[in-house]
Write a protein that holds these residues in place. Sequence first.
Motif, PDB file in Angstrom:
ATOM      1  N   ASP A   1      78.330  -2.767   7.317  1.00 27.57           N
ATOM      2  CA  ASP A   1      78.422  -4.206   7.547  1.00 27.57           C
ATOM      3  C   ASP A   1      77.735  -5.011   6.448  1.00 27.57           C
ATOM      4  OD1 ASP A   1      75.850  -3.512   8.054  1.00 27.57           O
ATOM      5  OD2 ASP A   1      75.760  -4.290  10.091  1.00 27.57           O
ATOM      6  N   PHE A   2      77.498  -4.391   5.296  1.00 31.24           N
ATOM      7  CA  PHE A   2      76.825  -5.101   4.210  1.00 31.24           C
ATOM      8  C   PHE A   2      77.687  -6.270   3.735  1.00 31.24           C
ATOM      9  CE2 PHE A   2      75.733  -5.749  -0.286  1.00 31.24           C
ATOM     10  CZ  PHE A   2      74.374  -5.956  -0.164  1.00 31.24           C
ATOM     11  N   ASP A   3      77.036  -7.379   3.488  1.00 26.88           N
ATOM     12  CA  ASP A   3      77.776  -8.567   3.048  1.00 26.88           C
ATOM     13  C   ASP A   3      77.862  -8.585   1.523  1.00 26.88           C
ATOM     14  OD1 ASP A   3      78.959 -10.959   2.648  1.00 26.88           O
ATOM     15  OD2 ASP A   3      77.318 -12.189   3.416  1.00 26.88           O
TER      16      ASP A   3
ATOM     17  N   SER B   1      64.830  -0.920  -4.969  1.00 28.07           N
ATOM     18  CA  SER B   1      64.311  -2.295  -5.050  1.00 28.07           C
ATOM     19  C   SER B   1      63.546  -2.518  -6.341  1.00 28.07           C
ATOM     20  CB  SER B   1      63.386  -2.585  -3.879  1.00 28.07           C
ATOM     21  OG  SER B   1      64.121  -2.988  -2.775  1.00 28.07           O
TER      22      SER B   1
ATOM     23  N   ARG C   1      65.814  -3.426  -8.995  1.00 25.65           N
ATOM     24  CA  ARG C   1      66.251  -4.821  -8.808  1.00 25.65           C
ATOM     25  C   ARG C   1      65.210  -5.780  -9.389  1.00 25.65           C
ATOM     26  NH1 ARG C   1      65.293  -8.452  -5.012  1.00 25.65           N
ATOM     27  NH2 ARG C   1      64.168  -6.923  -3.765  1.00 25.65           N
TER      28      ARG C   1
ATOM     29  N   THR D   1      63.028   1.025   1.820  1.00 29.19           N
ATOM     30  CA  THR D   1      63.359   0.857   3.235  1.00 29.19           C
ATOM     31  C   THR D   1      63.915   2.137   3.852  1.00 29.19           C
ATOM     32  OG1 THR D   1      65.552   0.071   2.613  1.00 29.19           O
ATOM     33  CG2 THR D   1      63.858  -1.605   2.969  1.00 29.19           C
TER      34      THR D   1
ATOM     35  N   MET E   1      67.302   2.071   6.071  1.00 29.34           N
ATOM     36  CA  MET E   1      68.060   0.982   5.433  1.00 29.34           C
ATOM     37  C   MET E   1      68.413   1.301   3.984  1.00 29.34           C
ATOM     38  SD  MET E   1      68.194  -1.403   7.823  1.00 29.34           S
ATOM     39  CE  MET E   1      68.405  -3.010   7.101  1.00 29.34           C
TER      40      MET E   1
ATOM     41  N   ASP F   1      71.721  -0.182   2.640  1.00 28.72           N
ATOM     42  CA  ASP F   1      71.682  -1.621   2.352  1.00 28.72           C
ATOM     43  C   ASP F   1      70.894  -1.894   1.073  1.00 28.72           C
ATOM     44  OD1 ASP F   1      72.462  -3.080   5.246  1.00 28.72           O
ATOM     45  OD2 ASP F   1      71.669  -1.056   5.370  1.00 28.72           O
ATOM     46  N   GLU F   2      69.795  -1.186   0.899  1.00 28.14           N
ATOM     47  CA  GLU F   2      68.955  -1.435  -0.286  1.00 28.14           C
ATOM     48  C   GLU F   2      69.703  -1.070  -1.567  1.00 28.14           C
ATOM     49  OE1 GLU F   2      64.849  -0.156   0.047  1.00 28.14           O
ATOM     50  OE2 GLU F   2      64.712   0.093  -2.128  1.00 28.14           O
TER      51      GLU F   2
ATOM     52  N   ASN G   1      72.459  -3.606  -2.130  1.00 28.14           N
ATOM     53  CA  ASN G   1      71.888  -4.864  -2.615  1.00 28.14           C
ATOM     54  C   ASN G   1      71.546  -4.772  -4.097  1.00 28.14           C
ATOM     55  OD1 ASN G   1      70.951  -7.529  -2.248  1.00 28.14           O
ATOM     56  ND2 ASN G   1      68.851  -6.792  -2.150  1.00 28.14           N
TER      57      ASN G   1
ATOM     58  N   GLU H   1      73.245  -7.093  -6.966  1.00 28.94           N
ATOM     59  CA  GLU H   1      72.432  -7.912  -7.872  1.00 28.94           C
ATOM     60  C   GLU H   1      72.688  -7.538  -9.335  1.00 28.94           C
ATOM     61  OE1 GLU H   1      70.256 -10.532  -7.164  1.00 28.94           O
ATOM     62  OE2 GLU H   1      71.347 -10.390  -5.277  1.00 28.94           O
TER      63      GLU H   1
ATOM     64  N   LYS I   1      75.861  -9.148 -10.265  1.00 24.07           N
ATOM     65  CA  LYS I   1      75.686 -10.593 -10.484  1.00 24.07           C
ATOM     66  C   LYS I   1      75.197 -10.865 -11.899  1.00 24.07           C
ATOM     67  CE  LYS I   1      74.621 -12.618  -6.007  1.00 24.07           C
ATOM     68  NZ  LYS I   1      73.532 -12.951  -5.088  1.00 24.07           N
TER      69      LYS I   1
END
Lengths: 707, 106
Positions: A148-150, A189, A192, A251, A256, A259-260, A263, A267, A270
């Motif tokens: 369900d990651f956005d 992370s 990131r 996480t 998690m 998700d990490e 993400n 990023e 992006k």
Amino acid sequence: MNDADVRIDYYPTHELNGIKYRCGRVLPFGATMVPNGINFSIYSSSATSCTLVLFKKNADQAFVEIPFPKEFMIGNVYSMIVFDLDYENLEYGYKMSGPYDPASGHIFNPNKILSDPYAKAIGGRDTWLRAPNWDNIYPFRSRLVFEDFDWENDKPLETPIEDLVIYEMHVRSFTIHPSSQIKFKGTFSGIREKIPYLLDLGVNCVELMPIYEFDEYEHSKIDPATGEMLINYWGYSTLNFFAPKSGYAATGKYGMQVDELKNLIKELHKNNIEVLLDVVFNHTAEGDHRGPVISFKGIDNKTYYMLTPEGYYFNFSGTGNTLNCNHPVVRNMVLDCLRYWAAEYHIDGFRFDLASILGRAQDGSPLNNPPLLESLAHDPILAKCKLIAEAWDAGGLYQVGTFPCYGRWAEWNGKYRDALRRFLKGDSNMVGEMSQRMQGSPDMYSSRGATAGINFVTCHDGFTLYDLVSYNEKHNEANGENNQDGNNDNDSWNCGWEGETDNQDINRLRHKQIKNALSILFVSQGVPMILMGDEMGRTQNGNNNTYCHDNELNWLNWDLIKENEDIFNFAKHIISFRRSHPVLRNSQHFKNIDYMNTGYSDISFHGKQAWQADWSENSRLLAFMLDGGHAKNGFSVDNTVYVVLNMFWEPVIVELPKLASGKNWFISVNTDMQPPFDFYGVSHEVKVENQNSMIVGARSVVILIEK
Amino acid sequence: MSFTVESKINENIARLTLTGALDSSTAPILQEEVMKIIPQNPLELVMYVEHLDFMASAGLRIIIFAKQKLGTQAKLILVKPQDQLIETLKMTGLIFSVVIVDQYPE
């Protein structure tokens, strides 16, 4: 159960100890959430029965074991929907019954709980190097993940491969050192948090060393000499091909990690940085006949592994076993896996470890037309992914230049690395080969274009760039193998002293040689890749195989940016130079003619005298001019670039080619000069005083542009 | 550790006050409250989480769930989350799905 959510065919038909279930759906394989339940599906060609084993998270014992009724089996696939499970708090595995006859390739054990090859997360190593319960009856537990990651509008970047600057890195090593000064060191992370650094450096692609779940404790041992624990640090030993390494996520302890990681990728995208994964499909963590039974061995040993006629494991990987990649079932698993990473994680491409194994038949012989490689090349979901092969294996198959490519595959160009290293240290008879390598190796890839080769001078295997110019021999004593491990053919030169020295002349020469290597790499056609830390002079103290060290041998010390500031500044410049000049980034090979009618051919070779290259055995000077009118194979316009590579140990006077009226040569790089005069930033180049000739220092690179 | 949730809704603003530990065993309590609120189409869902001591992945999933159910027009606001929760939201990218404030009128 919420009746509104129940499909007409999603109702329980069976019950065991209060657990309700029914016949499932055979596809997709793995565990999938369905309304009010979970669909479990697994296959085995030779099992005679299968039992689903369910645990609450971290529980010592299963709370239920549900044998698959015969009517739940279609073909060789067992499937079942179990209702009303708390999937947040669930771990699952299988028990498989079948013949035990190692000579025939079968080693079924009905009591062993087996991890699902299609599990999307694995429990057991949730936090890096946290000591597990060694008595756990099921140490590597299959778990479910949420999809369900956005992603918002993210998608893979599809950067043209010739425009990439690849940065090969290890997730933990990149930020675990205290000098990284970030909060979540050694994690996804952490990367990131360091995106601004990657942007400042100028790379636009990170290649992550293995991030599939692995066991850092595998083959761990105490080094008797140092008392230090040696572990499976690099992670080239996969437990599961679909699950990310939990211990790389801050996480991970909360479950998690998916998700990490997503993400991080979002990023990076992006910021226009692509993500390649180093994937290890050639073997698994189950080792040979002495290794543990974790998953594949117990589910379908004969299908998943290449076995000798006696039932032992072929060892083309050098690590105990070899995945049976060209078995149709395994082939599909690999394809499913890569599709999953491309679609669910938006991965931009893959680098395949020991990829030549993927071209071997089930009996180990090399195939002329390997179906797995062909399937990957033509797969619609992977169509825009970069596919990069490490085109050799530990069984002696070396396919650099000949890897079956199907118009899609690129290769780590090991011959580029070897040629650059020998040229750099001043070996004779290298000018001819070096000219091929820096053109994108047209002698090797005549029909595949310049981007078939990933150019590099160092990678995780072998010396770092600093060590390449500081050591003649490997120094792997810390690995606890009596210095027997690691490559002996390093083509390195220590510049006059083995290891660290206070001799300023030697240190100056080493810095110059590093700049020379980076210069050659970044003006070469093809796709450049640098190893994490080479941009700041990272050392491994001469160790060329640091696979087992969770310490400063691998960790990136960020203080080196200050200590080797000139190297760092130079690396940033040469990357920026490449990205500013499309003439360095052709996708097709040079034609050696003036097909754009500019008055110059796309490439021309020179020597001490302009237009007269010296290809003789004792020549150590190569100069070439790239005509700006032929940039990007004539589809772009750029400054003309002139490069002089003098790897001779004396300075030479080099005549410069005459330019059109009104144009002059400007200096971008001269590695012979002390900083800050070793380079001039893009658009700040300095005019060459004498436009007819210049002195090029001993073991130096000069790069000029025409303006 | 116990978990409680108090909810009220008026003028298109739904307020949930969470206390205790939100894990897989207590997440369904929150999910149930969220399910009750969603049909009332709030424009803002405000979660007071200052006294939420622990949030496991199951709790984070409810945030995703709530955000998805609210739709793009409504805001999900977290009031005074503890540092650890903020860090987790950052690391997993959920930070972009919520608005974090230090106070919101009760």
